[in-house]
Design an enzyme around this catalytic site. Structure first.
Site, PDB file in Angstrom:
ATOM      1  N   HIS A 170       0.859  -1.201   0.000  1.00  7.31           N
ATOM      2  CA  HIS A 170       0.000   0.000   0.000  1.00  7.31           C
ATOM      3  C   HIS A 170       0.889   1.242   0.000  1.00  7.31           C
ATOM      4  O   HIS A 170       1.314   1.722   1.049  1.00  7.31           O
ATOM      5  CB  HIS A 170      -0.915  -0.014   1.216  1.00  7.31           C
ATOM      6  CG  HIS A 170      -2.071   0.938   1.106  1.00  7.31           C
ATOM      7  ND1 HIS A 170      -2.091   1.977   0.204  1.00  7.31           N
ATOM      8  CD2 HIS A 170      -3.254   1.008   1.780  1.00  7.31           C
ATOM      9  CE1 HIS A 170      -3.230   2.655   0.329  1.00  7.31           C
ATOM     10  NE2 HIS A 170      -3.956   2.073   1.278  1.00  7.31           N
ATOM     11  N   HIS A 173      -2.605   6.847  -0.973  1.00  4.30           N
ATOM     12  CA  HIS A 173      -3.594   7.419  -0.051  1.00  4.30           C
ATOM     13  C   HIS A 173      -2.998   8.079   1.190  1.00  4.30           C
ATOM     14  O   HIS A 173      -3.631   8.111   2.241  1.00  4.30           O
ATOM     15  CB  HIS A 173      -4.615   6.342   0.370  1.00  4.30           C
ATOM     16  CG  HIS A 173      -5.318   5.715  -0.789  1.00  4.30           C
ATOM     17  ND1 HIS A 173      -6.069   4.563  -0.700  1.00  4.30           N
ATOM     18  CD2 HIS A 173      -5.379   6.081  -2.095  1.00  4.30           C
ATOM     19  CE1 HIS A 173      -6.553   4.251  -1.885  1.00  4.30           C
ATOM     20  NE2 HIS A 173      -6.143   5.151  -2.755  1.00  4.30           N
ATOM     21  N   TYR A 175      -0.600   7.231   3.255  1.00  5.65           N
ATOM     22  CA  TYR A 175      -0.105   6.434   4.382  1.00  5.65           C
ATOM     23  C   TYR A 175       1.430   6.345   4.324  1.00  5.65           C
ATOM     24  O   TYR A 175       2.063   7.019   3.519  1.00  5.65           O
ATOM     25  CB  TYR A 175      -0.779   5.056   4.394  1.00  5.65           C
ATOM     26  CG  TYR A 175      -2.261   5.169   4.655  1.00  5.65           C
ATOM     27  CD1 TYR A 175      -2.733   5.579   5.899  1.00  5.65           C
ATOM     28  CD2 TYR A 175      -3.186   4.930   3.646  1.00  5.65           C
ATOM     29  CE1 TYR A 175      -4.089   5.724   6.136  1.00  5.65           C
ATOM     30  CE2 TYR A 175      -4.551   5.067   3.868  1.00  5.65           C
ATOM     31  CZ  TYR A 175      -5.001   5.468   5.121  1.00  5.65           C
ATOM     32  OH  TYR A 175      -6.339   5.616   5.360  1.00  5.65           O
TER      33      TYR A 175
END
Ligand SMILES: Cc1cc2nc3c(=O)[nH]c(=O)nc-3n(C[C@H](O)[C@H](O)[C@H](O)COP(=O)(O)O)c2cc1C
Length: 288
Positions: A170, A173, A175
């Protein structure tokens, strides 16, 4: 061939063969208060495989770092019991003919917008920020960075060992990984920061290289990326295609097979001046 026909054709990448090109997006569910995915998780993902998704990406699941999650319902991808739970998930998905990868995550300095829960240790991020100008937690030192990279590599190796078909990192977004990419949240003056996106990609490049070393050749590595952030919908990591190449080519060079672009306003081309097409209009789409 119509696009619908293409959608239903098989697809192969490295060691992973998919029955079709329909991919279920990773979606956080917050249903694992003990961090352990149970039979309900297995049944949830099995139903998606039975429904015909070619590839399932799991909800974000966190690596073995203190404060790697910002919501107490996010499942762990480390430890004996959580990994046993994930083994049950992949076995159920495989039994239904599906393919699946966990999305490996560290939420960095970001506070959840769903809960006021906070971890009992200080959160960590490149420059002790949640968003540009919004202080939160501590800046990671070299040891924190090395241990975080090792934890991602360990989680990827565990995913392969349990029988998963791929992993997704990931990197989108806003993070942790994206906080390194983004100049608004990476103010470091050491080798993990800098004025250029190439410099700010170094953390991710070392991380991908470590993951590649841990899973070996052929096992597909997906990296999720986004220009936009929940902290700033208008943010852009790369203003031009050349800068996008500076950002992403080094990551592909060290082992990323698939770039999973989270576009948000999917009906708008990223670079309309080059794509030469008008964006589709979507009056029902989000206004931001
Ligand atoms: C409830 C919910 C949870 C989500 N959780 C995640 C997540 O854990 N990881 C992630 O990368 N994206 C997450 N997303 C974004 C989705 O993966 C997806 O990008 C989004 O729904 C838009 O769909 P599209 O990319 O097909 O346009 C989430 C979306 C929703 C609606």
């Amino acid at each position: 061939m119509t696009s619908t026909e293409v959608l239903f054709r098989p697809f192969r990448i490295g060691s992973m063969e998919l029955a079709n090109r329909i991919v279920m997006a990773p979606m956080t569910r917050s249903f694992a208060p003990t961090g352990i995915p149970g039979p309900a998780h297995a049944a949830y993902y099995r139903r998606r495989a039975e429904g015909g998704a070619g590839l399932i990406l799991s909800e974000g699941t966190v690596i073995d770092r203190p404060a790697s999650r910002n919501d107490p319902g996010i499942p762990f991808f480390y430890g004996e019991q959580p990994l046993a739970g994930w083994k049950g998930v992949i076995e159920a998905v495989h039994k239904a003919g599906g393919r699946m990868g966990p999305q490996l995550w560290h939420t960095g300095g970001v506070k959840s917008f769903l809960t006021d829960w906070v971890p009992d240790v200080e959160v960590e991020s490149p420059s002790a920020l949640d968003a540009p100008g919004l202080a939160r937690g501590k800046a990671m030192n070299d040891a924190d960075i090395a241990e975080t990279i090792a934890a991602f590599a360990k989680a990827a190796a565990d995913a392969k060992r349990l029988g998963f078909d791929t992993i997704e990192l990931h990197g989108a977004h806003g993070y942790l990984i994206d906080q390194f990419f983004w100049s608004g949240t990476n103010l470091r003056s050491d080798r993990y920061g800098g004025a250029t996106i190439r410099e700010r990609s170094r953390f991710a490049a070392e991380l991908v290289a470590a993951v590649r070393a841990s899973v070996g050749p052929g096992f597909p590595i997906i990296l999720r990326i986004s220009q936009w952030k929940p902290q700033d919908y208008g943010a852009r990591i790369a203003e031009t295609p050349d800068l996008m190449a500076d950002w992403l080519q080094p990551l592909v060079d060290v082992g990323v097979d698939v770039l999973h672009c989270s576009q948000r306003r999917f009906w708008e081309p990223e670079f309309p001046e080059i794509d030469g097409v008008e964006g589709l209009t979507s009056p029902a789409g989000p206004k931001n």
